[in-house]
Design a protein around this motif. Sequence first.
Motif, PDB file in Angstrom:
ATOM      1  N   VAL A   1      -0.257 -26.419  68.897  1.00 37.11           N
ATOM      2  CA  VAL A   1       0.956 -25.750  69.349  1.00 37.11           C
ATOM      3  C   VAL A   1       0.777 -25.356  70.803  1.00 37.11           C
ATOM      4  CG1 VAL A   1       1.577 -24.844  67.085  1.00 37.11           C
ATOM      5  CG2 VAL A   1       0.028 -23.546  68.518  1.00 37.11           C
ATOM      6  N   ASP A   2       1.899 -25.210  71.508  1.00 35.86           N
ATOM      7  CA  ASP A   2       1.835 -24.937  72.931  1.00 35.86           C
ATOM      8  C   ASP A   2       2.186 -23.493  73.282  1.00 35.86           C
ATOM      9  OD1 ASP A   2       1.031 -27.477  73.568  1.00 35.86           O
ATOM     10  OD2 ASP A   2       3.063 -28.248  73.834  1.00 35.86           O
ATOM     11  N   ARG A   3       2.447 -22.661  72.290  1.00 36.82           N
ATOM     12  CA  ARG A   3       2.731 -21.269  72.603  1.00 36.82           C
ATOM     13  C   ARG A   3       1.471 -20.599  73.131  1.00 36.82           C
ATOM     14  NH1 ARG A   3       0.924 -17.800  68.704  1.00 36.82           N
ATOM     15  NH2 ARG A   3       0.206 -18.712  66.748  1.00 36.82           N
ATOM     16  N   ARG A   4       1.649 -19.632  74.048  1.00 35.26           N
ATOM     17  CA  ARG A   4       0.498 -18.973  74.653  1.00 35.26           C
ATOM     18  C   ARG A   4      -0.110 -17.976  73.686  1.00 35.26           C
ATOM     19  NH1 ARG A   4      -1.642 -22.005  77.960  1.00 35.26           N
ATOM     20  NH2 ARG A   4      -2.873 -20.248  78.688  1.00 35.26           N
ATOM     21  N   ILE A   5      -1.421 -17.959  73.630  1.00 35.18           N
ATOM     22  CA  ILE A   5      -2.175 -17.065  72.749  1.00 35.18           C
ATOM     23  C   ILE A   5      -2.983 -16.117  73.622  1.00 35.18           C
ATOM     24  CG2 ILE A   5      -3.943 -16.953  70.946  1.00 35.18           C
ATOM     25  CD1 ILE A   5      -3.145 -19.926  70.337  1.00 35.18           C
ATOM     26  N   ASP A   6      -2.934 -14.839  73.313  1.00 30.89           N
ATOM     27  CA  ASP A   6      -3.685 -13.850  74.097  1.00 30.89           C
ATOM     28  C   ASP A   6      -5.129 -13.812  73.591  1.00 30.89           C
ATOM     29  OD1 ASP A   6      -4.624 -11.826  75.632  1.00 30.89           O
ATOM     30  OD2 ASP A   6      -3.198 -10.303  74.936  1.00 30.89           O
ATOM     31  N   ILE A   7      -5.980 -14.614  74.216  1.00 35.14           N
ATOM     32  CA  ILE A   7      -7.380 -14.675  73.779  1.00 35.14           C
ATOM     33  C   ILE A   7      -8.223 -13.555  74.377  1.00 35.14           C
ATOM     34  CG2 ILE A   7      -7.336 -17.160  73.364  1.00 35.14           C
ATOM     35  CD1 ILE A   7      -8.759 -17.539  76.052  1.00 35.14           C
ATOM     36  N   GLU A   8      -7.592 -12.688  75.188  1.00 32.99           N
ATOM     37  CA  GLU A   8      -8.335 -11.549  75.734  1.00 32.99           C
ATOM     38  C   GLU A   8      -8.464 -10.432  74.703  1.00 32.99           C
ATOM     39  OE1 GLU A   8      -9.772 -12.336  78.420  1.00 32.99           O
ATOM     40  OE2 GLU A   8      -8.519 -14.122  78.578  1.00 32.99           O
ATOM     41  N   LYS A   9      -7.659 -10.497  73.649  1.00 34.04           N
ATOM     42  CA  LYS A   9      -7.744  -9.532  72.557  1.00 34.04           C
ATOM     43  C   LYS A   9      -8.418 -10.184  71.362  1.00 34.04           C
ATOM     44  CE  LYS A   9      -3.542  -7.056  73.903  1.00 34.04           C
ATOM     45  NZ  LYS A   9      -2.177  -6.649  73.484  1.00 34.04           N
ATOM     46  N   PRO A  10      -9.094  -9.424  70.501  1.00 34.99           N
ATOM     47  CA  PRO A  10      -9.744  -9.999  69.317  1.00 34.99           C
ATOM     48  C   PRO A  10      -8.743 -10.732  68.425  1.00 34.99           C
ATOM     49  CG  PRO A  10     -10.522  -7.769  69.686  1.00 34.99           C
ATOM     50  CD  PRO A  10      -9.374  -7.981  70.625  1.00 34.99           C
ATOM     51  N   TYR A  11      -9.250 -11.692  67.667  1.00 39.74           N
ATOM     52  CA  TYR A  11      -8.425 -12.496  66.759  1.00 39.74           C
ATOM     53  C   TYR A  11      -7.843 -11.638  65.640  1.00 39.74           C
ATOM     54  CZ  TYR A  11      -7.388 -16.117  63.261  1.00 39.74           C
ATOM     55  OH  TYR A  11      -6.780 -16.923  62.333  1.00 39.74           O
ATOM     56  N   TRP A  12      -8.655 -10.694  65.148  1.00 39.50           N
ATOM     57  CA  TRP A  12      -8.231  -9.876  64.015  1.00 39.50           C
ATOM     58  C   TRP A  12      -7.658  -8.534  64.476  1.00 39.50           C
ATOM     59  CZ3 TRP A  12     -12.844 -12.699  63.848  1.00 39.50           C
ATOM     60  CH2 TRP A  12     -12.885 -13.723  62.884  1.00 39.50           C
ATOM     61  N   ASP A  13      -6.788  -7.957  63.648  1.00 42.26           N
ATOM     62  CA  ASP A  13      -6.154  -6.674  63.939  1.00 42.26           C
ATOM     63  C   ASP A  13      -7.212  -5.573  64.030  1.00 42.26           C
ATOM     64  OD1 ASP A  13      -4.608  -4.436  64.146  1.00 42.26           O
ATOM     65  OD2 ASP A  13      -3.687  -4.594  62.162  1.00 42.26           O
ATOM     66  N   GLN A  14      -7.338  -4.963  65.217  1.00 41.71           N
ATOM     67  CA  GLN A  14      -8.365  -3.944  65.439  1.00 41.71           C
ATOM     68  C   GLN A  14      -7.931  -2.544  65.014  1.00 41.71           C
ATOM     69  OE1 GLN A  14     -11.718  -4.994  66.816  1.00 41.71           O
ATOM     70  NE2 GLN A  14     -10.589  -6.548  65.668  1.00 41.71           N
ATOM     71  N   ASN A  15      -6.723  -2.435  64.490  1.00 35.67           N
ATOM     72  CA  ASN A  15      -6.279  -1.141  63.982  1.00 35.67           C
ATOM     73  C   ASN A  15      -6.716  -0.908  62.541  1.00 35.67           C
ATOM     74  OD1 ASN A  15      -4.869  -0.266  66.336  1.00 35.67           O
ATOM     75  ND2 ASN A  15      -3.219  -1.686  65.833  1.00 35.67           N
ATOM     76  N   THR A  16      -7.300  -1.925  61.907  1.00 35.17           N
ATOM     77  CA  THR A  16      -7.798  -1.793  60.538  1.00 35.17           C
ATOM     78  C   THR A  16      -9.314  -1.975  60.536  1.00 35.17           C
ATOM     79  OG1 THR A  16      -7.640  -4.153  59.971  1.00 35.17           O
ATOM     80  CG2 THR A  16      -5.659  -2.813  59.693  1.00 35.17           C
ATOM     81  N   TYR A  17      -9.977  -1.283  59.611  1.00 35.55           N
ATOM     82  CA  TYR A  17     -11.434  -1.424  59.524  1.00 35.55           C
ATOM     83  C   TYR A  17     -11.816  -2.855  59.181  1.00 35.55           C
ATOM     84  CZ  TYR A  17     -16.247  -0.891  58.030  1.00 35.55           C
ATOM     85  OH  TYR A  17     -17.607  -1.053  57.899  1.00 35.55           O
ATOM     86  N   ARG A  18     -11.049  -3.471  58.272  1.00 34.06           N
ATOM     87  CA  ARG A  18     -11.336  -4.853  57.879  1.00 34.06           C
ATOM     88  C   ARG A  18     -11.264  -5.791  59.087  1.00 34.06           C
ATOM     89  NH1 ARG A  18      -8.320  -9.370  56.365  1.00 34.06           N
ATOM     90  NH2 ARG A  18      -9.390 -10.770  54.898  1.00 34.06           N
ATOM     91  N   GLY A  19     -10.236  -5.608  59.909  1.00 32.11           N
ATOM     92  CA  GLY A  19     -10.097  -6.457  61.088  1.00 32.11           C
ATOM     93  C   GLY A  19     -11.245  -6.277  62.063  1.00 32.11           C
ATOM     94  N   ARG A  20     -11.663  -5.022  62.276  1.00 32.97           N
ATOM     95  CA  ARG A  20     -12.785  -4.764  63.181  1.00 32.97           C
ATOM     96  C   ARG A  20     -14.079  -5.340  62.623  1.00 32.97           C
ATOM     97  NH1 ARG A  20     -10.222   0.267  63.210  1.00 32.97           N
ATOM     98  NH2 ARG A  20     -11.900   1.287  62.033  1.00 32.97           N
ATOM     99  N   ALA A  21     -14.265  -5.212  61.294  1.00 28.86           N
ATOM    100  CA  ALA A  21     -15.484  -5.731  60.675  1.00 28.86           C
ATOM    101  C   ALA A  21     -15.553  -7.250  60.814  1.00 28.86           C
ATOM    102  CB  ALA A  21     -15.535  -5.328  59.202  1.00 28.86           C
TER     103      ALA A  21
END
Length: 333
Positions: free
Chosen positions: A14-34
């Motif tokens: 896909v050609d949509r822009r992805i913000d790779i400067e932020k982590p792939y997983w949601d950092q507002n959840t413990y699971r995402g940070r882990a």
Amino acid sequence: MSESKDLSDPTDMVDRRIDIEKPYWDQNTYRGRALHFFAVTNPLNLFVDGKQLEHARDVVTKYRKGSSLAQLGVTENELWNCKYLYDSAYHPDTGEKMLLIGRMSAQVPMNMMITGCMLTFYKTTAHVITWQWVNQSFNALVNYTNRSGSSPIPMNTILQSYAIATGGAVMTALGLNRLLRNAPPLVGRLVPLAAVAAANCVNIPFMRMSELQNGIELQTEEGTKVGNSKHAARKAIIAVTLSRILMASPSMILAPLTMNFMDRRKMLRNARWAAVPIQVMICGVCLTFATPLCCALFVQRVPISVDELEPDVREHIHSSHPSVQTVYYNKGL
């Protein structure tokens, strides 16, 4: 980005822009940070050859400059794989390849060996000095390798912190060994944990002394700098110190309990040599999970209410950015 995606699963380009400067997983959840830190500390990244690392750097660099996924010939998941591989080997500020044993992916294998030996050789003065010195030398190397490129830690600060942490760990270990020489064997086996905790309580604040003196940078949600806060710096350092101690605790408690159990039943009477590999193995299993799980305990980019800040900082933010009620700071690792 959806948390349920698997980085290894192929997807359509896909050609949509992805913000790779932020982590792939949601950092507002413990699971995402882990999940994020499991990827960051993955020891398998140490075995990736130079050609793959160069490919990852090439993909990340070109994507940051505007190339699309189609132009690069990669999928979204392949882009994220390259990004995490790039982050595992290259300094985020300078872009230089980091020393192998100073990388986050080396934390588990290096610490399992050092911790296993600290827990095995803890009785004599020579052994205590040697392994506490090795441990703090490794910590200093990690601090140097991961130093900030924009606000680098001066070499004299690193060396002073190294000397103070090593001295504090050695004195704590030797002092407790002497104080507890008549205590049950299990108590003596837990002395290295106390020494490591003491060293962290000295090392981390000292390494970040400039933040305690001048404050840690505060930003708006959009990333605009609005000031510095000593109060936020203290909170950040306490959180990092606590997570480092908790990170070391499972292996430095479980291994002594196991060895004490085996000693009481004389299970290693004819195989004393096995004490080191057994403790290294226990430390390896514990650290594989404790390292990312404890790094994830606290949010990396911490929100703090402007009303909690020092009066002068609060007044400055209210005057320059009256609509801002919450600011953010980078806790650090």
